[in-house]
Write an enzyme that holds these catalytic residues in place. Structure first.
Site, PDB file in Angstrom:
ATOM      1  N   THR A  47     -18.061  76.362  57.034  1.00 43.66           N
ATOM      2  CA  THR A  47     -16.647  76.661  57.293  1.00 43.66           C
ATOM      3  C   THR A  47     -16.500  77.953  58.075  1.00 43.66           C
ATOM      4  OG1 THR A  47     -16.060  75.596  55.205  1.00 43.66           O
ATOM      5  CG2 THR A  47     -14.401  77.021  56.205  1.00 43.66           C
ATOM      6  N   TYR A 136     -20.870  71.051  47.882  1.00 50.99           N
ATOM      7  CA  TYR A 136     -19.911  72.099  48.237  1.00 50.99           C
ATOM      8  C   TYR A 136     -18.535  71.659  47.773  1.00 50.99           C
ATOM      9  CZ  TYR A 136     -17.415  75.427  51.343  1.00 50.99           C
ATOM     10  OH  TYR A 136     -16.602  76.407  51.873  1.00 50.99           O
ATOM     11  N   ARG A 141      -9.754  73.531  50.760  1.00 49.99           N
ATOM     12  CA  ARG A 141      -9.976  72.981  52.101  1.00 49.99           C
ATOM     13  C   ARG A 141      -9.947  71.459  52.107  1.00 49.99           C
ATOM     14  NH1 ARG A 141     -10.815  76.532  56.805  1.00 49.99           N
ATOM     15  NH2 ARG A 141     -11.221  78.575  55.888  1.00 49.99           N
ATOM     16  N   ILE A 207     -22.711  82.118  48.015  1.00 51.95           N
ATOM     17  CA  ILE A 207     -22.718  81.801  49.446  1.00 51.95           C
ATOM     18  C   ILE A 207     -21.475  82.472  49.988  1.00 51.95           C
ATOM     19  CG2 ILE A 207     -22.624  79.993  51.194  1.00 51.95           C
ATOM     20  CD1 ILE A 207     -24.214  78.210  49.302  1.00 51.95           C
TER      21      ILE A 207
END
Length: 295
Positions: A47, A136, A141, A207
């Site tokens: 992203t 993920y 999103r 992350i």
């Protein structure tokens, strides 16, 4: 197959030249910056890397370039998920063929699949590759959450599903995954503001977006938290908390790329529909980075 990665893994930005092409010179300097400052891994084409705007040729070249530049010094993880299962499989197979250490597979966005659809999506990808897979989960999103029990189910069923980037913003969900996961399954916070808390509960690391700006500091934060040094980890966390918040005052990666431009590490160029930061927000970012001595 099982991996044991931990620490601060950067979700690296993709620098662009003013003509819109990828700036590989700036990108190489960013990789050097991370390796010099003890970043524990690199996620490319995620992203933060504006992957959704990359052409297939750019996607291929950027992954190949990253693998060759890093040269096994830290793990390279490539984003490969999308909202089409067949395309996600193609991306995943391609990334595997280019030599990545793992793939990061976002849950399908826009489609809003059911739990059954999510299970089918991840199962098909896991069956198509042998490379380690990190799930993920980023509901902000994708408009959909990967339930904790589905994460555990997938972790137990597929040997190559080795971890999850949990960006639900829900520490209770993170706790449920940590409680029920197989012993060698890795949980990474996908929220910088919750990474300290997640690692204190037993997560492997983060992350990270903010690690683009302060890689050594976030490496040190994750290490201190992982060994139970609460005094040091709290000191680092609270020092950079406002910067973390400002990095999400507008859609990622707008603020963090603006910050890197202020540091002279890339040109302040985005791929539409990403755009330059609003003036008032930019002033706040400049003020905080100046206060911290980053610029």
């Amino acid at each position: 197959m099982k991996k044991a990665w931990q620490g601060s893994i950067v979700a690296i930005v993709t620098p662009f030249k003013m003509n819109g092409s990828i700036d590989y010179t700036a990108f190489d300097h960013l990789i050097d910056f991370h390796l010099e400052n003890e970043t524990d891994g690199i996620v490319v084409c995620g992203t933060t890397g504006e992957a959704a705007t990359l052409s297939k040729e750019e996607y291929t070249t950027l992954i190949k370039h990253t693998v060759e530049k890093v040269n096994k010094r830290v793990p390279v993880i490539a984003g490969s998920g999308t909202n089409s299962t067949s395309e996600a499989i193609k991306n995943s197979c391609l990334a595997e063929s280019l030599g990545v250490d793992a793939i990061l597979v976002v849950s399908p966005y826009y489609n809003k699949p059911t739990r059954k659809g999510l299970k089918d999506y991840f199962s098909q990808i896991a069956n198509a590759v042998t490379v380690p897979i990190i799930l993920y989960n980023v509901p902000g999103r994708t408009s959909g959450n990967i339930p904790a029990d589905l994460t555990i189910e997938l972790a137990k069923e597929f040997e190559n599903i080795v971890g999850i980037k949990e960006a639900s913003g829900n520490l209770e969900q993170v706790a449920c995954v940590l409680r029920d996961k197989p012993a060698d399954f890795m949980v990474f916070s996908g929220d910088d503001a919750l990474a300290f808390q997640a690692v204190c509960m037993g997560a492997s690391g983060v992350i990270s977006v903010i690690a683009n700006l302060v890689p050594k500091e976030f490496h040190d934060l994750m290490h201190a938290a992982s060994i139970g040094d609460l005094e040091k980890s709290k000191e680092i966390y609270f020092k950079y908390l406002k910067l973390i918040q400002l990095c999400f005052i507008e859609s990622n990666p707008i603020p963090v790329k603006t910050g890197l431009a202020l540091m002279g590490k890339l040109q302040e160029k985005f791929r539409s529909p990403m755009c330059e930061m609003m003036d008032d927000n930019r002033k706040q970012l400049v003020a905080e980075m100046t206060r911290l001595g980053i610029v």
